[in-house]
Design a protein around this motif. Structure first.
Motif, PDB file in Angstrom:
ATOM      1  N   SER A 139      -7.306  -5.304  -0.072  1.00 46.50           N
ATOM      2  CA  SER A 139      -7.536  -5.733  -1.190  1.00 46.50           C
ATOM      3  C   SER A 139      -8.457  -4.320  -2.657  1.00 46.50           C
ATOM      4  O   SER A 139      -8.863  -4.245  -3.583  1.00 46.50           O
ATOM      5  CB  SER A 139      -9.003  -6.234  -1.453  1.00 46.50           C
ATOM      6  OG  SER A 139      -9.951  -5.858  -0.380  1.00 46.50           O
ATOM      7  N   HIS A 140      -8.085  -3.328  -1.830  1.00 47.17           N
ATOM      8  CA  HIS A 140      -9.132  -1.810  -2.710  1.00 47.17           C
ATOM      9  C   HIS A 140      -7.932  -1.040  -3.686  1.00 47.17           C
ATOM     10  O   HIS A 140      -8.421   0.140  -3.846  1.00 47.17           O
ATOM     11  CB  HIS A 140      -9.820  -1.240  -1.506  1.00 47.17           C
ATOM     12  CG  HIS A 140     -11.224  -2.037  -1.559  1.00 47.17           C
ATOM     13  ND1 HIS A 140     -12.141  -2.102  -2.398  1.00 47.17           N
ATOM     14  CD2 HIS A 140     -11.595  -2.873  -0.242  1.00 47.17           C
ATOM     15  CE1 HIS A 140     -13.125  -2.684  -1.202  1.00 47.17           C
ATOM     16  NE2 HIS A 140     -12.774  -3.357  -0.181  1.00 47.17           N
ATOM     17  N   ILE A 141      -6.928  -0.947  -2.607  1.00 47.55           N
ATOM     18  CA  ILE A 141      -5.692   0.004  -3.097  1.00 47.55           C
ATOM     19  C   ILE A 141      -5.111   0.095  -5.007  1.00 47.55           C
ATOM     20  O   ILE A 141      -5.543   1.076  -4.790  1.00 47.55           O
ATOM     21  CB  ILE A 141      -4.442  -0.907  -2.683  1.00 47.55           C
ATOM     22  CG1 ILE A 141      -4.742  -1.016  -1.607  1.00 47.55           C
ATOM     23  CG2 ILE A 141      -3.129   0.500  -3.261  1.00 47.55           C
ATOM     24  CD1 ILE A 141      -4.684  -0.130  -0.096  1.00 47.55           C
ATOM     25  N   TYR A 142      -5.833  -0.782  -5.147  1.00 45.00           N
ATOM     26  CA  TYR A 142      -5.618  -1.388  -7.097  1.00 45.00           C
ATOM     27  C   TYR A 142      -6.288   0.088  -7.527  1.00 45.00           C
ATOM     28  O   TYR A 142      -6.756   1.162  -8.153  1.00 45.00           O
ATOM     29  CB  TYR A 142      -5.656  -2.323  -8.012  1.00 45.00           C
ATOM     30  CG  TYR A 142      -5.644  -1.894  -9.286  1.00 45.00           C
ATOM     31  CD1 TYR A 142      -4.272  -2.229  -9.847  1.00 45.00           C
ATOM     32  CD2 TYR A 142      -6.859  -2.021  -9.928  1.00 45.00           C
ATOM     33  CE1 TYR A 142      -4.649  -1.707 -11.623  1.00 45.00           C
ATOM     34  CE2 TYR A 142      -7.380  -1.524 -11.346  1.00 45.00           C
ATOM     35  CZ  TYR A 142      -6.169  -1.830 -12.141  1.00 45.00           C
ATOM     36  OH  TYR A 142      -6.006  -1.750 -12.932  1.00 45.00           O
ATOM     37  N   ASP A 143      -7.866  -0.636  -7.290  1.00 46.60           N
ATOM     38  CA  ASP A 143      -8.866   0.791  -7.634  1.00 46.60           C
ATOM     39  C   ASP A 143      -9.094   1.866  -6.680  1.00 46.60           C
ATOM     40  O   ASP A 143      -9.358   3.189  -8.108  1.00 46.60           O
ATOM     41  CB  ASP A 143     -10.142  -0.018  -7.405  1.00 46.60           C
ATOM     42  CG  ASP A 143     -10.681  -1.312  -7.994  1.00 46.60           C
ATOM     43  OD1 ASP A 143     -10.186  -1.339  -9.089  1.00 46.60           O
ATOM     44  OD2 ASP A 143     -11.711  -2.317  -7.297  1.00 46.60           O
ATOM     45  N   LEU A 144      -8.172   2.360  -5.580  1.00 48.22           N
ATOM     46  CA  LEU A 144      -8.519   3.512  -4.973  1.00 48.22           C
ATOM     47  C   LEU A 144      -7.680   4.226  -6.132  1.00 48.22           C
ATOM     48  O   LEU A 144      -7.443   5.836  -6.685  1.00 48.22           O
ATOM     49  CB  LEU A 144      -7.798   3.859  -4.111  1.00 48.22           C
ATOM     50  CG  LEU A 144      -8.620   4.602  -3.130  1.00 48.22           C
ATOM     51  CD1 LEU A 144      -9.319   5.503  -3.006  1.00 48.22           C
ATOM     52  CD2 LEU A 144      -8.291   4.524  -1.560  1.00 48.22           C
TER      53      LEU A 144
END
Length: 265
Positions: free
Chosen positions: A163-168
Motif C-alpha cells: 500500500s506504500h508503492i505510490y508514495d515511495l
C-alpha cells in the motif's frame, strides 16, 4: 561480451527475502559468505578482460558490491579501459570517492528498496534505525555528483509494503532518480506459491503503479512495471544454452558459472 562480477559475498544488510540468504530458495545454496576476490586477482581479471575485448561488467551479489574492500581500486582500473560498468546495490555505502567514480564513469546503478520509512526499512533488512534516511540521502547526493550515470531504483514489493508503492515512487522522483522498477519479491522456488502470495495485493499494487505513471512519468523519469506473475512451471526442452557465451558469472569464490540463476549452485 558481458561479465557479471560478484566480488564479495558479505553484505551490510540482511533482507528477509534475499535469495542468497533464505534457506528455502535455491539460489546461492552453496555460497560461502566469507568469500571475496583478492585485490591482485580482480585487477588481473580487469586486465585480462580488457585485453580480450569484453564490453561490459556488472557488479552484483552474492553480497553487497560496495562492501567489497577493493572496489575503489577496481573501478579506477575499469575507468582506464573501454569496458562499460554498472552495479546493483542496496545504497547503504554508495558514498564518497567510489560513488563519485560511479557517477562520472558508470553506465548505470540500481538501488534495491523495500521499506518506506525508517521503521519498516529496519524491519525488512535487520538494520539499525536511520538506515532508510541514510540511503535516501546517498541517492540524493549521488545525483549531485553530476555525471551521466543512469540511476535506477528497484522496489521489491510484497504484502507489507504493497500500500506504500505510490508514495515511495513519489519520494524517489523528488530525489532525482531516473527510473523506478516495481518488482515482486520471490518467496518460493515454486511459481505457483509465489503467485498465491501476491494474489491478495496484486490489484492494489497495479493501481498504484498506474496512478504513479500518470502523475509522475516524463522524459526524465521512467516507471517500469515489472510486477507480474511467475511462470508456474518451466520445462527446458533444450540441452544447450547460447547465453553463457554472452554473459558468464565470476563468483567471489573465483569460480565461473554459466548462469546467473545457477551461481553458487
Amino acid at each position: 561480451v558481458h561479465i557479471r562480477l560478484k566480488p564479495t559475498n558479505v553484505c551490510c544488510h540482511n533482507c528477509q527475502y534475499c535469495a542468497y540468504r533464505a534457506d528455502n530458495l535455491q539460489l546461492g545454496k552453496d555460497m560461502v559468505i566469507k568469500d571475496f576476490i583478492p585485490k591482485e586477482k580482480i585487477l588481473e581479471i580487469i586486465k585480462d578482460i580488457s585485453e580480450m575485448g569484453v564490453k561490459a561488467v556488472t557488479f552484483s551479489g552474492g553480497g553487497e558490491p560496495f562492501c567489497y574492500p577493493h572496489l575503489l581500486e577496481t573501478v579506477k582500473a575499469l575507468s582506464k579501459t573501454n569496458i562499460k560498468f554498472a552495479a546493483l546495490t542496496n545504497g547503504a555505502r554508495m558514498e564518497g570517492e567510489v560513488a563519485e567514480l560511479f557517477a562520472h564513469n558508470a553506465t548505470w546503478l540500481r538501488v534495491s528498496i523495500d521499506g518506506w520509512d525508517d521503521e519498516s526499512y529496519s524491519a525488512y533488512r535487520n538494520v539499525p534505525s536511520g538506515e532508510f534516511e541514510k540511503v535516501m540521502k546517498n541517492i540524493e547526493n549521488f545525483k549531485r555528483f553530476g555525471g551521466k550515470c543512469y540511476l535506477g531504483v528497484s522496489i521489491i514489493t510484497g504484502q507489507k509494503n504493497a500500500s506504500h508503492i505510490y508514495d515511495l515512487i513519489k519520494r524517489l522522483k523528488s530525489l532525482g532518480v531516473n527510473s523506478v522498477k516495481v518488482a515482486p519479491c520471490i518467496v518460493s522456488n515454486s511459481g505457483k506459491e509465489n503467485n498465491e502470495y501476491h494474489k491478495p495485493i496484486f490489484s492494489v499494487v497495479k493501481e498504484q503503479i498506474s496512478k504513479a505513471k500518470k502523475e509522475f512519468s516524463d522524459e526524465n523519469f521512467e516507471i517500469f512495471d515489472s510486477y507480474h506473475g511467475q511462470l508456474e512451471s518451466f520445462g527446458k526442452d533444450y540441452t544447450w544454452c547460447p547465453y553463457l557465451q554472452v554473459l558468464p558469472i565470476i563468483g567471489a569464490d573465483m569460480n565461473i558459472y554459466p548462469c546467473q540463476d545457477k551461481a553458487y549452485n
